[in-house]
Scaffold this motif. Structure first.
Motif, PDB file in Angstrom:
ATOM      1  N   LEU B  89       0.833  -1.207   0.000  1.00 43.38           N
ATOM      2  CA  LEU B  89       0.000   0.000   0.000  1.00 43.38           C
ATOM      3  C   LEU B  89       0.868   1.259   0.000  1.00 43.38           C
ATOM      4  N   PHE B  90       1.821   1.315   0.942  1.00 41.52           N
ATOM      5  CA  PHE B  90       2.656   2.517   1.047  1.00 41.52           C
ATOM      6  C   PHE B  90       3.615   2.635  -0.148  1.00 41.52           C
ATOM      7  N   ALA B  91       4.211   1.522  -0.555  1.00 44.70           N
ATOM      8  CA  ALA B  91       5.105   1.556  -1.715  1.00 44.70           C
ATOM      9  C   ALA B  91       4.309   1.879  -2.976  1.00 44.70           C
ATOM     10  N   GLY B  92       3.045   1.430  -3.000  1.00 45.82           N
ATOM     11  CA  GLY B  92       2.180   1.723  -4.141  1.00 45.82           C
ATOM     12  C   GLY B  92       1.870   3.209  -4.238  1.00 45.82           C
ATOM     13  N   LEU B  93       1.625   3.815  -3.071  1.00 47.40           N
ATOM     14  CA  LEU B  93       1.384   5.259  -3.055  1.00 47.40           C
ATOM     15  C   LEU B  93       2.624   6.002  -3.551  1.00 47.40           C
ATOM     16  N   ARG B  94       3.800   5.463  -3.177  1.00 50.24           N
ATOM     17  CA  ARG B  94       5.047   6.056  -3.644  1.00 50.24           C
ATOM     18  C   ARG B  94       5.152   5.950  -5.167  1.00 50.24           C
ATOM     19  N   HIS B  95       4.744   4.789  -5.686  1.00 51.27           N
ATOM     20  CA  HIS B  95       4.759   4.604  -7.136  1.00 51.27           C
ATOM     21  C   HIS B  95       3.838   5.597  -7.830  1.00 51.27           C
ATOM     22  N   LEU B  96       2.651   5.815  -7.227  1.00 50.97           N
ATOM     23  CA  LEU B  96       1.709   6.763  -7.829  1.00 50.97           C
ATOM     24  C   LEU B  96       2.302   8.176  -7.816  1.00 50.97           C
ATOM     25  N   ALA B  97       3.031   8.507  -6.739  1.00 49.94           N
ATOM     26  CA  ALA B  97       3.701   9.817  -6.688  1.00 49.94           C
ATOM     27  C   ALA B  97       4.763   9.899  -7.785  1.00 49.94           C
ATOM     28  N   TRP B  98       5.512   8.803  -7.973  1.00 53.59           N
ATOM     29  CA  TRP B  98       6.515   8.768  -9.048  1.00 53.59           C
ATOM     30  C   TRP B  98       5.864   8.998 -10.404  1.00 53.59           C
ATOM     31  N   ASP B  99       4.676   8.340 -10.593  1.00 54.01           N
ATOM     32  CA  ASP B  99       3.975   8.465 -11.876  1.00 54.01           C
ATOM     33  C   ASP B  99       3.570   9.908 -12.149  1.00 54.01           C
ATOM     34  N   LEU B 100       3.376  10.680 -11.055  1.00 50.49           N
ATOM     35  CA  LEU B 100       3.037  12.099 -11.224  1.00 50.49           C
ATOM     36  C   LEU B 100       4.290  12.949 -11.344  1.00 50.49           C
ATOM     37  N   GLY B 101       5.455  12.285 -11.250  1.00 54.45           N
ATOM     38  CA  GLY B 101       6.708  13.002 -11.434  1.00 54.45           C
ATOM     39  C   GLY B 101       7.384  13.445 -10.152  1.00 54.45           C
ATOM     40  N   TYR B 102       6.805  13.063  -8.997  1.00 48.71           N
ATOM     41  CA  TYR B 102       7.383  13.486  -7.721  1.00 48.71           C
ATOM     42  C   TYR B 102       8.284  12.405  -7.129  1.00 48.71           C
ATOM     43  N   GLY B 103       9.251  12.853  -6.323  1.00 48.95           N
ATOM     44  CA  GLY B 103      10.005  11.909  -5.497  1.00 48.95           C
ATOM     45  C   GLY B 103      11.235  11.300  -6.135  1.00 48.95           C
ATOM     46  N   PHE B 104      11.703  11.854  -7.238  1.00 47.76           N
ATOM     47  CA  PHE B 104      12.882  11.281  -7.905  1.00 47.76           C
ATOM     48  C   PHE B 104      14.191  11.934  -7.465  1.00 47.76           C
ATOM     49  N   ALA B 105      14.106  13.040  -6.721  1.00 48.63           N
ATOM     50  CA  ALA B 105      15.324  13.753  -6.325  1.00 48.63           C
ATOM     51  C   ALA B 105      16.181  12.857  -5.441  1.00 48.63           C
ATOM     52  N   LYS B 106      17.487  12.889  -5.694  1.00 51.14           N
ATOM     53  CA  LYS B 106      18.397  11.998  -4.980  1.00 51.14           C
ATOM     54  C   LYS B 106      18.262  12.073  -3.452  1.00 51.14           C
ATOM     55  N   PRO B 107      18.169  13.288  -2.881  1.00 50.63           N
ATOM     56  CA  PRO B 107      18.112  13.340  -1.416  1.00 50.63           C
ATOM     57  C   PRO B 107      16.824  12.754  -0.829  1.00 50.63           C
ATOM     58  N   THR B 108      15.767  12.621  -1.642  1.00 53.51           N
ATOM     59  CA  THR B 108      14.514  12.094  -1.086  1.00 53.51           C
ATOM     60  C   THR B 108      14.418  10.578  -1.212  1.00 53.51           C
ATOM     61  N   LEU B 109      15.205   9.985  -2.105  1.00 56.85           N
ATOM     62  CA  LEU B 109      15.032   8.550  -2.390  1.00 56.85           C
ATOM     63  C   LEU B 109      15.263   7.673  -1.157  1.00 56.85           C
ATOM     64  N   ASN B 110      16.394   7.884  -0.464  1.00 58.86           N
ATOM     65  CA  ASN B 110      16.696   7.040   0.695  1.00 58.86           C
ATOM     66  C   ASN B 110      15.730   7.254   1.861  1.00 58.86           C
ATOM     67  N   PRO B 111      15.493   8.522   2.273  1.00 60.85           N
ATOM     68  CA  PRO B 111      14.571   8.707   3.396  1.00 60.85           C
ATOM     69  C   PRO B 111      13.181   8.151   3.122  1.00 60.85           C
ATOM     70  N   VAL B 112      12.681   8.325   1.889  1.00 59.40           N
ATOM     71  CA  VAL B 112      11.325   7.837   1.600  1.00 59.40           C
ATOM     72  C   VAL B 112      11.302   6.307   1.619  1.00 59.40           C
ATOM     73  N   SER B 113      12.390   5.680   1.151  1.00 63.85           N
ATOM     74  CA  SER B 113      12.458   4.211   1.212  1.00 63.85           C
ATOM     75  C   SER B 113      12.339   3.745   2.663  1.00 63.85           C
TER      76      SER B 113
END
Lengths: 145, 137
Positions: B89-113
Motif C-alpha cells: 500500500l505505502f510503496a504503491g502510493l510512492r509509485h503513484l507519486a513517481w507516476d506524477l513526477g514526484y520523489g525522484f530527487a536523490k536526497p529524497t530517495l533514501n529517506p522515503v524508502s
C-alpha cells in the motif's frame, strides 16, 4: 496454380504492413494505465476493508454474513474483489514478462493466472451476492429454503 | 579479464565488480520488496476468497476458516499478509507519486524508502495491537 500454403503461419501480418514497417496497435498504454487506476481504487477500499475486519473480529458467521450482506458493504466488497483480482493478474503478468525467457511458458502462466484470477473473483462475488440476497423476513445467516 | 587489443596483443583489463558484491542500497531493497509483497498478496488473496465463501456457506464452514486463521500457522500467515498489504500500500502510493513526477530527487530517495518501511512496521503493529486489545488481550 495458387501458391502452396505453409504448414504453419508464423507471421500474421500483411506484406504491405511488413514493408511499411508499421504495425503498432496504437494501444500500448492500457495495461500500464489500468494497473495505476486499480491501484488508486484499492487504496480506500483496502483501508475500509482492514478497518471493517478489525470491527468484525471474533464475530460469528451470522454477524459476518449480515454485515457483508448490507447493500453498501456488499457493493464495496464486490468492488474490492473485482479490482483486487484485476490488479493481481495485471501485476503478475509483468512479473512473468520480466523473469521468464521461454515465450511458451510465459504465455501459459499469464493465461493460467488470468483464468484463475477470474474464477477467484467470480467465486468471491457469488459469495457476497449470496450473503446480500436474503428472502423477505428471513433471519440473516439462517438456512434459506 | 584477458582480452585482445586491436593489434592482437593479449591484455589484462580491469573488470568491474559483479553486482553480487555490492552492499544493497535501501532503494534496491524497497524496490524488490514491492514485488515480493505483490506476489505474497496474490497468494494471500486466497484467504480473502476463502473467508467470504466460508461466511456465505454457513456456520460450520466459517468456523473452519476461523480455526485455521487462529492456528499458529494461520496467525503467522495473517501477520505476513498484513505486513505485505501495508508495505504494498505505502510503496504503491510512492509509485503513484513517481507516476506524477514526484520523489525522484536523490536526497529524497533514501529517506522515503526508509519511511515506507517504517510506516509498514507502524501500521502492522497498530492493527495487531488493536486486534489483540479487541479480543480481550
Amino acid at each position: 496454380m495458387a501458391p502452396q500454403k505453409p504448414e504453419r503461419i508464423l507471421v500474421m501480418r500483411s506484406q504491405l504492413g511488413r514493408a511499411r514497417g508499421l504495425g503498432a496497435a496504437h494501444a500500448g498504454a492500457e495495461h500500464w494505465w489500468a494497473e495505476r487506476v486499480t491501484a488508486l481504487a484499492l487504496v480506500p477500499l483496502t483501508v475500509w476493508f482492514v478497518i471493517s475486519v478489525l470491527s468484525l473480529l471474533g464475530a460469528d458467521q451470522p454477524v459476518v454474513a449480515a454485515w457483508a450482506g448490507r447493500p453498501l458493504n456488499a457493493a464495496l466488497l464486490l468492488a474490492l474483489v473485482g479490482i483486487t483480482f484485476h490488479h493481481t493478474q495485471l501485476g503478475l503478468q509483468v512479473v512473468y514478462e520480466d523473469y521468464i525467457d521461454s515465450i511458451t511458458l510465459r504465455h501459459a502462466l499469464v493465461l493460467a493466472t488470468k483464468g484463475l484470477c477470474l474464477l477467484l473473483a467470480l467465486t468471491a462475488a457469488v459469495a457476497v451476492i449470496k450473503m446480500s440476497i436474503t428472502l423477505p423476513g428471513a433471519v440473516p445467516g439462517a438456512p434459506v429454503h | 579479464m584477458v582480452t585482445r587489443t586491436s593489434d592482437g596483443r593479449l591484455v589484462r583489463r580491469p573488470l568491474s565488480p559483479h553486482a553480487g558484491i555490492y552492499r544493497w542500497p535501501i532503494t534496491m531493497v524497497a524496490s524488490i520488496l514491492n514485488r515480493i509483497t505483490a506476489v505474497a498478496l496474490s497468494v494471500g488473496s486466497l484467504l480473502l476468497v476463502w473467508w467470504l465463501v466460508g461466511a456465505a456457506e454457513g456456520p460450520a464452514a466459517f468456523a473452519h476458516v476461523q480455526s485455521f486463521v487462529a492456528s499458529p500457522i494461520g496467525l503467522l500467515l495473517l501477520l505476513g499478509w498484513t505486513a505485505s498489504l501495508f508495505y504494498h500500500l505505502f510503496a504503491g502510493l510512492r509509485h503513484l507519486a513517481w507516476d506524477l513526477g514526484y520523489g525522484f530527487a536523490k536526497p529524497t530517495l533514501n529517506p522515503v524508502s526508509w519511511a515506507v518501511l517504517g510506516l509498514t512496521v507502524l501500521a502492522t503493529a497498530g492493527v495487531w495491537v488493536a486486534a489483540y486489545a479487541e479480543m480481550g488481550g
